[in-house]
Design a protein around this motif. Structure first.
Motif, PDB file in Angstrom:
ATOM      1  N   ASP A  68       8.059  -1.905   7.712  1.00 52.99           N
ATOM      2  CA  ASP A  68       7.950  -0.459   7.518  1.00 52.99           C
ATOM      3  C   ASP A  68       6.573  -0.161   6.947  1.00 52.99           C
ATOM      4  O   ASP A  68       5.859  -1.063   6.504  1.00 52.99           O
ATOM      5  CB  ASP A  68       9.064   0.053   6.598  1.00 52.99           C
ATOM      6  N   ASP A  69       6.200   1.090   6.977  1.00 56.50           N
ATOM      7  CA  ASP A  69       4.849   1.437   6.538  1.00 56.50           C
ATOM      8  C   ASP A  69       4.631   1.198   5.051  1.00 56.50           C
ATOM      9  O   ASP A  69       3.543   0.831   4.623  1.00 56.50           O
ATOM     10  CB  ASP A  69       4.514   2.881   6.911  1.00 56.50           C
ATOM     11  N   LEU A  70       5.695   1.377   4.238  1.00 52.89           N
ATOM     12  CA  LEU A  70       5.544   1.169   2.800  1.00 52.89           C
ATOM     13  C   LEU A  70       5.206  -0.289   2.498  1.00 52.89           C
ATOM     14  O   LEU A  70       4.367  -0.576   1.630  1.00 52.89           O
ATOM     15  CB  LEU A  70       6.827   1.586   2.073  1.00 52.89           C
ATOM     16  N   THR A  71       5.840  -1.204   3.210  1.00 48.52           N
ATOM     17  CA  THR A  71       5.576  -2.628   2.988  1.00 48.52           C
ATOM     18  C   THR A  71       4.106  -2.947   3.237  1.00 48.52           C
ATOM     19  O   THR A  71       3.467  -3.652   2.456  1.00 48.52           O
ATOM     20  CB  THR A  71       6.463  -3.489   3.912  1.00 48.52           C
ATOM     21  N   PHE A  72       3.566  -2.411   4.327  1.00 48.15           N
ATOM     22  CA  PHE A  72       2.160  -2.673   4.628  1.00 48.15           C
ATOM     23  C   PHE A  72       1.255  -2.035   3.583  1.00 48.15           C
ATOM     24  O   PHE A  72       0.275  -2.657   3.140  1.00 48.15           O
ATOM     25  CB  PHE A  72       1.804  -2.143   6.016  1.00 48.15           C
ATOM     26  N   ARG A  73       1.554  -0.818   3.179  1.00 55.52           N
ATOM     27  CA  ARG A  73       0.708  -0.155   2.187  1.00 55.52           C
ATOM     28  C   ARG A  73       0.712  -0.897   0.862  1.00 55.52           C
ATOM     29  O   ARG A  73      -0.316  -0.987   0.176  1.00 55.52           O
ATOM     30  CB  ARG A  73       1.177   1.296   2.008  1.00 55.52           C
ATOM     31  N   LEU A  74       1.869  -1.452   0.494  1.00 53.14           N
ATOM     32  CA  LEU A  74       1.939  -2.251  -0.737  1.00 53.14           C
ATOM     33  C   LEU A  74       1.124  -3.539  -0.596  1.00 53.14           C
ATOM     34  O   LEU A  74       0.481  -3.980  -1.551  1.00 53.14           O
ATOM     35  CB  LEU A  74       3.393  -2.590  -1.066  1.00 53.14           C
ATOM     36  N   ALA A  75       1.138  -4.119   0.612  1.00 59.71           N
ATOM     37  CA  ALA A  75       0.337  -5.322   0.844  1.00 59.71           C
ATOM     38  C   ALA A  75      -1.145  -5.006   0.693  1.00 59.71           C
ATOM     39  O   ALA A  75      -1.908  -5.775   0.085  1.00 59.71           O
ATOM     40  CB  ALA A  75       0.629  -5.881   2.237  1.00 59.71           C
ATOM     41  N   VAL A  76      -1.566  -3.875   1.245  1.00 57.33           N
ATOM     42  CA  VAL A  76      -2.956  -3.452   1.129  1.00 57.33           C
ATOM     43  C   VAL A  76      -3.315  -3.218  -0.326  1.00 57.33           C
ATOM     44  O   VAL A  76      -4.383  -3.630  -0.798  1.00 57.33           O
ATOM     45  CB  VAL A  76      -3.191  -2.167   1.961  1.00 57.33           C
ATOM     46  N   TRP A  77      -2.400  -2.579  -1.062  1.00 54.95           N
ATOM     47  CA  TRP A  77      -2.637  -2.305  -2.488  1.00 54.95           C
ATOM     48  C   TRP A  77      -2.725  -3.605  -3.284  1.00 54.95           C
ATOM     49  O   TRP A  77      -3.621  -3.778  -4.107  1.00 54.95           O
ATOM     50  CB  TRP A  77      -1.501  -1.430  -3.021  1.00 54.95           C
ATOM     51  N   GLN A  78      -1.814  -4.526  -3.026  1.00 54.66           N
ATOM     52  CA  GLN A  78      -1.797  -5.779  -3.785  1.00 54.66           C
ATOM     53  C   GLN A  78      -3.072  -6.585  -3.548  1.00 54.66           C
ATOM     54  O   GLN A  78      -3.598  -7.212  -4.472  1.00 54.66           O
ATOM     55  CB  GLN A  78      -0.586  -6.627  -3.409  1.00 54.66           C
ATOM     56  N   LEU A  79      -3.566  -6.564  -2.324  1.00 50.80           N
ATOM     57  CA  LEU A  79      -4.768  -7.332  -2.001  1.00 50.80           C
ATOM     58  C   LEU A  79      -6.059  -6.568  -2.298  1.00 50.80           C
ATOM     59  O   LEU A  79      -7.148  -7.118  -2.175  1.00 50.80           O
ATOM     60  CB  LEU A  79      -4.747  -7.729  -0.517  1.00 50.80           C
ATOM     61  N   GLY A  80      -5.922  -5.314  -2.648  1.00 49.12           N
ATOM     62  CA  GLY A  80      -7.101  -4.508  -2.964  1.00 49.12           C
ATOM     63  C   GLY A  80      -7.969  -4.239  -1.743  1.00 49.12           C
ATOM     64  O   GLY A  80      -9.201  -4.258  -1.826  1.00 49.12           O
ATOM     65  N   LEU A  81      -7.323  -3.943  -0.614  1.00 46.12           N
ATOM     66  CA  LEU A  81      -8.047  -3.822   0.654  1.00 46.12           C
ATOM     67  C   LEU A  81      -8.109  -2.395   1.195  1.00 46.12           C
ATOM     68  O   LEU A  81      -8.488  -2.190   2.341  1.00 46.12           O
ATOM     69  CB  LEU A  81      -7.393  -4.723   1.714  1.00 46.12           C
ATOM     70  N   ALA A  82      -7.731  -1.428   0.375  1.00 49.48           N
ATOM     71  CA  ALA A  82      -7.636  -0.054   0.863  1.00 49.48           C
ATOM     72  C   ALA A  82      -8.933   0.432   1.510  1.00 49.48           C
ATOM     73  O   ALA A  82      -8.911   1.208   2.460  1.00 49.48           O
ATOM     74  CB  ALA A  82      -7.240   0.885  -0.277  1.00 49.48           C
TER      75      ALA A  82
END
Length: 348
Positions: A68-82
């Protein structure tokens, strides 16, 4: 009363912290779990310049690449890749975690397809290679190869891009056009034909067109790198003394332009009136007859220090070189006439 209120606030904060830790732990595990929500063999997701991480997440989720989109956004946030997600077309054909997907897009690992052009091909032969790949048609490439404005500063006499489409392997996105490819090929030629080579051409009073033309003859005569300097020497020696180049590939090229080549080169063909026929006309032909590689271009400026004026094929990819016509005729007798005699007797 104030004390009770403080205790209540502390308690609520504590509960939220604990709940947050639990949620983060739950999602941390979710972020690392591989997922594949599509049933096709592969999917492509296009990330456009300026897309937000929210929009990218939605596209990935809709394609089944992430849960889902939330999972990907959290992955981006955790890795600091926004701020690191890169535009391009991405290819997915296996289960991947949201963290892996985010990493792939942040590194710009876009989907590219390769197309290889061997050295010594003409524009029409390159068009056939292009047509056999899922990029476009034969006619698309031929049309793009007429864009002489791409080499206007190098060759004001160019009628097409023959000789300037550098033979190489190119990696292109799925939506690349013939024009995109041709521009990349000319750019690669410019990178190979360095300022040092341009300076060498000026020193020898050669135009870039003359250099590329001679390099194309060398390329067509031999595919062996160890013979490039020898063939270059033969043609350089002939040009110096005003001797016709008598280069069979130039005759074939002229016949092809006139629609007369059937795969066999005859004595009559050697008399064909074409400006590319170096048996009929002296000096270099009017332009390149194929795409020379780096070594052939460099060989123009580094001919071997020999006095050879002739060479003949040994029929194994190598050539026999000679200084005199007498030697050459002997070599022709040895490697060509006798071979033809053996072939005739084998057919009888």
């Amino acid at each position: 009363m104030l004390r009770k209120l403080l205790l209540l606030v502390v308690g609520i904060v504590g509960i939220l912290v604990v709940a947050g830790v639990v949620v983060i732990d739950m999602f941390r595990e979710r972020l690392s779990l591989p997922h594949r929500g599509y049933v096709t063999a592969e999917v492509f997701v296009d990330v456009r310049s300026g897309d937000s991480s929210r929009l990218i997440a939605k596209r990935l989720a809709d394609a089944g690449v992430v849960r889902d989109d939330l999972t990907f956004r959290l992955a981006v946030w955790q890795l600091g890749l926004a701020r690191s997600l890169q535009a391009g077309e991405y290819h997915f054909d296996r289960s991947m975690s949201a963290l892996e997907v985010a990493d792939q897009i942040s590194r710009g690992r876009v989907y590219l397809r390769s197309i290889t052009f061997p050295e010594g091909l003409t524009i029409e032969e390159m068009a056939a290679v292009f047509h056999n790949q899922p990029f476009g048609s034969y006619d698309d490439f031929l049309a793009a190869a007429q864009r002489v404005e791409l080499v206007a500063d190098l060759d004001t006499s160019a009628r097409n891009l023959e000789g300037y489409l550098f033979p190489e392997t190119y990696a292109l996105p799925r939506d690349a056009t013939a024009e995109d490819l041709v521009e990349a090929m000319v750019l690669q030629f410019r990178q190979v034909f360095t300022d040092a080579l341009r300076a060498e051409a000026r020193l020898r009073e050669l135009t870039i067109r003359e250099v590329v033309t001679l390099a194309s003859l060398i390329q067509k005569e031999t595919g062996r790198l160890d013979e490039h300097a020898l063939v270059s020497a033969v043609y350089t020696n002939r040009l110096r003394i005003g001797m016709p180049l008598q280069c069979d590939p130039t005759v074939i090229y002229g016949l092809q332009l006139d629609g007369l080549y059937d795969g066999n080169l005859t004595r009559e063909n050697l008399r064909h009136d074409s400006s590319y026929n170096t048996y009929v006309y002296g000096g270099l032909p009017p332009g390149p007859i194929a795409a020379p590689g780096r070594q052939a271009l460099e060989a123009v400026f580094k001919p071997a220090d020999v006095s050879y004026l002739y060479f003949v094929s040994r029929n194994d990819g190598t050539h026999e070189f000679a200084n005199t016509l007498r030697e050459h005729n002997r070599n022709v007798q040895r490697y060509q006439v006798r071979r033809l005699g053996r072939l005739r007797s084998e057919r009888q």
